[in-house]
Write a protein that holds these residues in place. Structure first.
Motif, PDB file in Angstrom:
ATOM      1  N   ASP A  74      -4.676  53.991 -99.425  1.00  0.00           N
ATOM      2  CA  ASP A  74      -3.470  53.917 -98.594  1.00  0.00           C
ATOM      3  C   ASP A  74      -3.307  52.444 -98.235  1.00  0.00           C
ATOM      4  O   ASP A  74      -3.997  51.928 -97.352  1.00  0.00           O
ATOM      5  CB  ASP A  74      -3.637  54.777 -97.346  1.00  0.00           C
ATOM      6  CG  ASP A  74      -2.424  54.764 -96.433  1.00  0.00           C
ATOM      7  OD1 ASP A  74      -1.639  53.789 -96.477  1.00  0.00           O
ATOM      8  OD2 ASP A  74      -2.261  55.721 -95.660  1.00  0.00           O
ATOM      9  N   THR A  75      -2.419  51.750 -98.950  1.00  0.00           N
ATOM     10  CA  THR A  75      -2.279  50.304 -98.753  1.00  0.00           C
ATOM     11  C   THR A  75      -1.637  49.971 -97.416  1.00  0.00           C
ATOM     12  O   THR A  75      -1.891  48.903 -96.866  1.00  0.00           O
ATOM     13  CB  THR A  75      -1.477  49.665 -99.902  1.00  0.00           C
ATOM     14  OG1 THR A  75      -0.198  50.293-100.003  1.00  0.00           O
ATOM     15  CG2 THR A  75      -2.225  49.799-101.227  1.00  0.00           C
ATOM     16  N   ALA A  76      -0.823  50.853 -96.857  1.00  0.00           N
ATOM     17  CA  ALA A  76      -0.200  50.599 -95.556  1.00  0.00           C
ATOM     18  C   ALA A  76      -1.241  50.649 -94.437  1.00  0.00           C
ATOM     19  O   ALA A  76      -1.228  49.830 -93.520  1.00  0.00           O
ATOM     20  CB  ALA A  76       0.919  51.591 -95.280  1.00  0.00           C
ATOM     21  N   ALA A  77      -2.144  51.618 -94.525  1.00  0.00           N
ATOM     22  CA  ALA A  77      -3.172  51.778 -93.495  1.00  0.00           C
ATOM     23  C   ALA A  77      -4.415  50.944 -93.783  1.00  0.00           C
ATOM     24  O   ALA A  77      -5.283  50.803 -92.923  1.00  0.00           O
ATOM     25  CB  ALA A  77      -3.563  53.254 -93.361  1.00  0.00           C
ATOM     26  N   GLY A  78      -4.529  50.419 -95.012  1.00  0.00           N
ATOM     27  CA  GLY A  78      -5.723  49.658 -95.371  1.00  0.00           C
ATOM     28  C   GLY A  78      -6.961  50.530 -95.431  1.00  0.00           C
ATOM     29  O   GLY A  78      -8.022  50.145 -94.933  1.00  0.00           O
TER      30      GLY A  78
END
Length: 155
Positions: A73-77
């Motif tokens: 999940d690139t938004a949440a890292g």
């Protein structure tokens, strides 16, 4: 992956949905993600992305079995490792989140990313999951490596 593997991966993932048909329809025609309940076929161990990416690299070595499904999940890292269900709650620790029975996980289809979610290792439909012991060892080794690198990187 072959079309047969994609199909099996879709069927395997969708089986965790309340309505597998609407799940696959949503993947094909909707926003591209589905909410699936953890705890029946798999749980998800989620860790910060630097730790998870390094651990996945350690798990992906010649001579070792291929790693299980892994989602980023690139938004949440965050990186999520699909592991066998563990009603006791699995691993804990700083920055570690564990989704089990009663928790819902947003997942894209195995054949493409959706928004900020992408499979690093898509499910192949065989039911292969990460081995908790191997994953724990890789996370421990990755954490040690990051601790050594932190002063060098100014963190």
């Amino acid at each position: 992956m072959t079309n047969t593997m994609w199909t099996r991966g879709v069927e395997w993932l969708a089986a965790a949905a309340a309505d597998p048909r609407s799940c696959t329809w949503e993947w094909d025609h909707g926003e591209g993600t589905a909410l699936l309940e953890a705890g029946r076929f798999w749980d998800v161990l989620s860790v910060p992305d630097r730790l998870g990416l390094l651990a996945l690299d350690l798990l992906w070595r010649p001579g070792l079995p291929p790693p299980g499904p892994t989602l980023v999940d690139t938004a949440a890292g965050r990186v999520g490792f699909f592991v066998p269900p563990d009603p006791s709650g699995g691993c804990t620790g700083a920055g570690v989140r564990y989704a089990t029975e009663g928790a819902w996980v947003a997942v894209p289809p195995p054949y493409r990313p959706a928004r900020f979610l992408e499979w690093l290792v898509p499910p192949d439909g065989t039911g292969t999951l990460h081995s908790p012991g191997a994953l724990k060892a890789a996370l421990r080794q990755a954490d040690g490596t990051l601790a050594v690198l932190a002063p060098l990187c100014g963190r």
